[in-house]
Design a protein around this motif. Structure first.
Motif, PDB file in Angstrom:
ATOM      1  N   ALA A 278       0.821  -1.212   0.000  1.00  0.00           N
ATOM      2  CA  ALA A 278       0.000   0.000   0.000  1.00  0.00           C
ATOM      3  C   ALA A 278       0.857   1.266   0.000  1.00  0.00           C
ATOM      4  N   LEU A 279       2.102   1.174   0.458  1.00  0.00           N
ATOM      5  CA  LEU A 279       2.990   2.348   0.466  1.00  0.00           C
ATOM      6  C   LEU A 279       3.085   2.984  -0.919  1.00  0.00           C
ATOM      7  N   TYR A 280       3.058   2.154  -1.937  1.00  0.00           N
ATOM      8  CA  TYR A 280       3.209   2.642  -3.309  1.00  0.00           C
ATOM      9  C   TYR A 280       2.041   3.527  -3.732  1.00  0.00           C
ATOM     10  N   PHE A 281       0.855   3.286  -3.123  1.00  0.00           N
ATOM     11  CA  PHE A 281      -0.351   3.989  -3.564  1.00  0.00           C
ATOM     12  C   PHE A 281      -0.796   5.089  -2.606  1.00  0.00           C
ATOM     13  N   LEU A 282      -0.103   5.264  -1.487  1.00  0.00           N
ATOM     14  CA  LEU A 282      -0.530   6.276  -0.521  1.00  0.00           C
ATOM     15  C   LEU A 282      -0.208   7.669  -1.045  1.00  0.00           C
ATOM     16  N   ARG A 283      -1.223   8.529  -1.111  1.00  0.00           N
ATOM     17  CA  ARG A 283      -1.063   9.881  -1.637  1.00  0.00           C
ATOM     18  C   ARG A 283      -1.806  10.881  -0.764  1.00  0.00           C
ATOM     19  N   HIS A 284      -1.169  11.949  -0.410  1.00  0.00           N
ATOM     20  CA  HIS A 284      -1.827  13.136   0.118  1.00  0.00           C
ATOM     21  C   HIS A 284      -2.819  12.823   1.239  1.00  0.00           C
ATOM     22  N   PHE A 285      -2.308  12.487   2.398  1.00  0.00           N
ATOM     23  CA  PHE A 285      -3.190  12.341   3.553  1.00  0.00           C
ATOM     24  C   PHE A 285      -3.907  13.663   3.816  1.00  0.00           C
ATOM     25  N   THR A 286      -5.205  13.591   4.085  1.00  0.00           N
ATOM     26  CA  THR A 286      -5.907  14.786   4.524  1.00  0.00           C
ATOM     27  C   THR A 286      -5.477  15.119   5.948  1.00  0.00           C
ATOM     28  N   ARG A 287      -5.830  16.297   6.387  1.00  0.00           N
ATOM     29  CA  ARG A 287      -5.461  16.700   7.748  1.00  0.00           C
ATOM     30  C   ARG A 287      -6.032  15.733   8.769  1.00  0.00           C
ATOM     31  N   SER A 288      -7.298  15.352   8.583  1.00  0.00           N
ATOM     32  CA  SER A 288      -7.940  14.459   9.552  1.00  0.00           C
ATOM     33  C   SER A 288      -7.285  13.078   9.548  1.00  0.00           C
ATOM     34  N   GLN A 289      -6.959  12.552   8.364  1.00  0.00           N
ATOM     35  CA  GLN A 289      -6.307  11.243   8.293  1.00  0.00           C
ATOM     36  C   GLN A 289      -4.935  11.277   8.953  1.00  0.00           C
ATOM     37  N   GLY A 290      -4.158  12.314   8.651  1.00  0.00           N
ATOM     38  CA  GLY A 290      -2.826  12.426   9.237  1.00  0.00           C
ATOM     39  C   GLY A 290      -2.866  12.562  10.747  1.00  0.00           C
ATOM     40  N   LEU A 291      -3.797  13.370  11.266  1.00  0.00           N
ATOM     41  CA  LEU A 291      -3.889  13.550  12.715  1.00  0.00           C
ATOM     42  C   LEU A 291      -4.370  12.279  13.403  1.00  0.00           C
ATOM     43  N   TRP A 292      -5.232  11.517  12.737  1.00  0.00           N
ATOM     44  CA  TRP A 292      -5.662  10.241  13.331  1.00  0.00           C
ATOM     45  C   TRP A 292      -4.480   9.278  13.450  1.00  0.00           C
ATOM     46  N   ILE A 293      -3.711   9.143  12.392  1.00  0.00           N
ATOM     47  CA  ILE A 293      -2.555   8.241  12.424  1.00  0.00           C
ATOM     48  C   ILE A 293      -1.559   8.685  13.494  1.00  0.00           C
ATOM     49  N   LEU A 294      -1.323  10.001  13.575  1.00  0.00           N
ATOM     50  CA  LEU A 294      -0.418  10.511  14.607  1.00  0.00           C
ATOM     51  C   LEU A 294      -0.976  10.284  16.009  1.00  0.00           C
ATOM     52  N   SER A 295      -2.291  10.353  16.163  1.00  0.00           N
ATOM     53  CA  SER A 295      -2.904  10.115  17.477  1.00  0.00           C
ATOM     54  C   SER A 295      -2.712   8.664  17.915  1.00  0.00           C
ATOM     55  N   VAL A 296      -2.863   7.735  16.977  1.00  0.00           N
ATOM     56  CA  VAL A 296      -2.682   6.320  17.311  1.00  0.00           C
ATOM     57  C   VAL A 296      -1.227   6.038  17.682  1.00  0.00           C
ATOM     58  N   ILE A 297      -0.308   6.475  16.821  1.00  0.00           N
ATOM     59  CA  ILE A 297       1.114   6.233  17.089  1.00  0.00           C
ATOM     60  C   ILE A 297       1.576   7.009  18.307  1.00  0.00           C
ATOM     61  N   GLY A 298       1.096   8.248  18.438  1.00  0.00           N
ATOM     62  CA  GLY A 298       1.511   9.084  19.556  1.00  0.00           C
ATOM     63  C   GLY A 298       1.068   8.547  20.895  1.00  0.00           C
ATOM     64  N   PHE A 299      -0.101   7.906  20.950  1.00  0.00           N
ATOM     65  CA  PHE A 299      -0.585   7.376  22.230  1.00  0.00           C
ATOM     66  C   PHE A 299       0.370   6.325  22.789  1.00  0.00           C
ATOM     67  N   PHE A 300       0.927   5.505  21.902  1.00  0.00           N
ATOM     68  CA  PHE A 300       1.818   4.424  22.352  1.00  0.00           C
ATOM     69  C   PHE A 300       3.296   4.804  22.264  1.00  0.00           C
TER      70      PHE A 300
END
Length: 514
Positions: A278-300
């Motif tokens: 999927a890395l090959y196809f990931l493009r332009h995270f929206t603000r909400s998507q990026g903040l969600w991913i950071l929230s998950v990783i940031g919590f742990f």
């Protein structure tokens, strides 16, 4: 002037149907064919089986010892699944134990597909490119179901948090119920990940009304969560609260439990590697998507205990950023590295002396023992490993040539993982039963037919069949044992009960009374 449709819009909808059916086949064959693995999977299966057969839906025990790692709700789902599939009297089968997670993963895919409004082929099918959630979709773990709940919160709250508009009362109560369910199902990460995400999003639209909405949604969720855990405290006793919160929340955060530690970059690296093709196809995270991913990783991020499935809720949201746009695609060619690496490993393991060579690079005593004890693959197993690895090489080649497409790569990826992991799981089943059978015979000779023999490990299908079912039923306490069989990572229990390590086979020890 007539517009020319994109290549994806010309593809028939039957491609989607074929991919969906292929995924369902992969998912349910995995539930049926892959044995429960030691430790967590077989442990949860064993706890649910004991709960079902005892008829006490609040009795969480393993080998006669109370087990308060998690709330009982996941065990209820497993037990209910087993009642429907195995019947009322039979123990929980591995298929029944895997079914709740498999259904949750399938529902998660449908939820992602439903969010796509465009008329072209839906890139939400790109979720099937993510290696980690794909191979654990039917695992006996809490994470697929909790992730479904968390993704529902993300999707339901996105428009509210993007615009700063106050949600209607019905929607606000629904959001509160979802957060509380996620927190009660597995733990407080189900509460604090959505809270961190909502606070981060609200920074861009901070108003008094927005603050009031946040307080209402998460205040109501906190009230429901607290009420649920208070009920469990009253029902299960203070021991549940102490072990669940102080050991498996604060303890995991402050110390690396059971040796599961990791460097500061552990979770970001796990997230990237778990994305797979999927890395090959990931493009332009929206603000909400990026903040969600950071929230998950940031919590742990600051947790001392590190396990890869902690970041499970980040991958489905990342799948929403899958796109086949060719803009700057050359910069994504590094995404071909994981398929080539997995392909090389699969082909390498197909050779007879591969495990022995690989063990030279492994520092873990248990992993070293497992690899050196591995018997040779049969000819069909070698062929499947080789073919699965070849398909991964093909995926990498498509990426380098910029001809990769979401649906074709997803089909190849699922087929490849099916060949590699189904064959590997069956092979694992073969080489764990043999050493346990040899140790069981040796234990019986030493302890006698009436002697107390215990196996300290989850009684999964693999182990119970190896131990011949009737003889080693753990019907005596460990303190009375004349013989004890333990996996490598639990061998300290031998000294705790004044037993001597006598025989080592694969990654198991036989300990006897001196």
């Amino acid at each position: 002037m007539a517009s020319h449709p994109t290549s994806t819009s010309n593809q028939p909808r039957r491609v989607e149907l074929a991919l969906l059916l292929f995924y369902v086949l992969f998912l349910f064959l995995g539930c049926a064919l892959i044995p429960a693995f030691d430790l967590d999977e077989a442990l949860y299966q064993s706890v649910a089986s004991h709960m079902k057969q005892s008829g006490n839906w609040f009795l969480m025990q393993w080998n006669g010892t109370p087990l308060f790692h998690k709330p009982p709700f996941y065990y209820w789902l497993i037990a209910l699944s087993s009642l429907c599939i195995d019947g009322a009297s039979a123990p929980v089968s591995t298929f029944a134990a895997r079914l709740p997670s498999a259904i949750a993963s399938l529902l998660l895919l449908f939820v992602l597909i439903k969010t796509q409004t465009r008329q072209t082929l839906r890139p939400a099918f790109g979720f099937l490119l993510f290696t980690a959630p794909l191979i654990t979709a039917g695992a006996i773990l809490f994470d697929p179901i909790q992730s479904l709940l968390l993704v529902l919160f993300f999707l339901a709250s996105e428009s509210w948090l993007k615009t700063g508009q106050v949600p209607a009362l019905k929607r606000a109560l629904g959001l509160s119920a979802i957060v509380a369910s996620a927190a009660l199902f597995k733990g407080l990460n189900g509460f604090f990940i959505p809270l961190g995400y909502a606070l981060a999003m609200s920074v861009f639209h901070i108003t008094i009304r927005q603050v009031r909405s946040l307080i209402f949604v998460f205040g109501t969720a906190a009230l429901i969560t607290a009420s649920g855990y208070f009920y469990l405290d009253q029902t299960l006793g203070r021991a549940f609260t102490q072990e669940f919160f102080f050991v498996h929340h604060f303890g995991r955060a402050s110390t690396a439990m059971e040796g599961h530690g990791g460097a500061w970059y552990y979770f970001p690296l796990v997230f990237i590697l778990g994305c797979g093709p999927a890395l090959y196809f990931l493009r332009h995270f929206t603000r909400s998507q990026g903040l969600w991913i950071l929230s998950v990783i940031g919590f742990f991020f600051f947790s001392k205990t590190s396990l890869p499935h902690y970041v499970w809720p980040a991958w489905p949201v990342a799948a929403l950023a899958v796109n086949e746009a060719r803009t700057h695609q050359k910069y994504f060619r590094f995404a071909a590295v994981p398929p080539f690496a997995l392909g090389f490993l699969a082909i390498f393991l197909a050779f007879p002396d591969a495990a022995a060579r690989l063990s030279e690079w492994i520092s873990s005593p248990s992993a070293h023992a497992i690899l050196t004890a591995r018997p040779a693959l049969t000819a069909p197993q070698q062929s499947l490993f080789f073919l699965g690895g070849t398909l991964q090489f093909l995926i990498g080649a498509l990426m380098l040539s910029q001809r990769a497409r979401v649906h074709s790569v997803a089909l190849l990826h699922i087929a490849s993982l099916g060949m590699i992991f189904f064959t590997g799981a069956k092979h694992y089943d073969d080489w764990t039963q043999a050493p346990l059978q040899r140790l069981a015979i040796a234990a019986e000779k030493s302890a006698g037919t009436e002697g107390c023999i215990r196996y300290v490990g989850p009684t999964s299908a693999v182990f119970s069949s190896a131990l011949q079912g009737g003889r080693m039923v753990n019907n005596c306490v460990t303190a009375d044992a004349q013989a004890l069989i333990v996996p490598e990572w639990k061998s300290k229990e031998c000294e705790e009960f004044s037993l001597t390590r006598t025989l080592h086979d694969s990654y198991f020890w036989l300990c006897l009374k001196p």
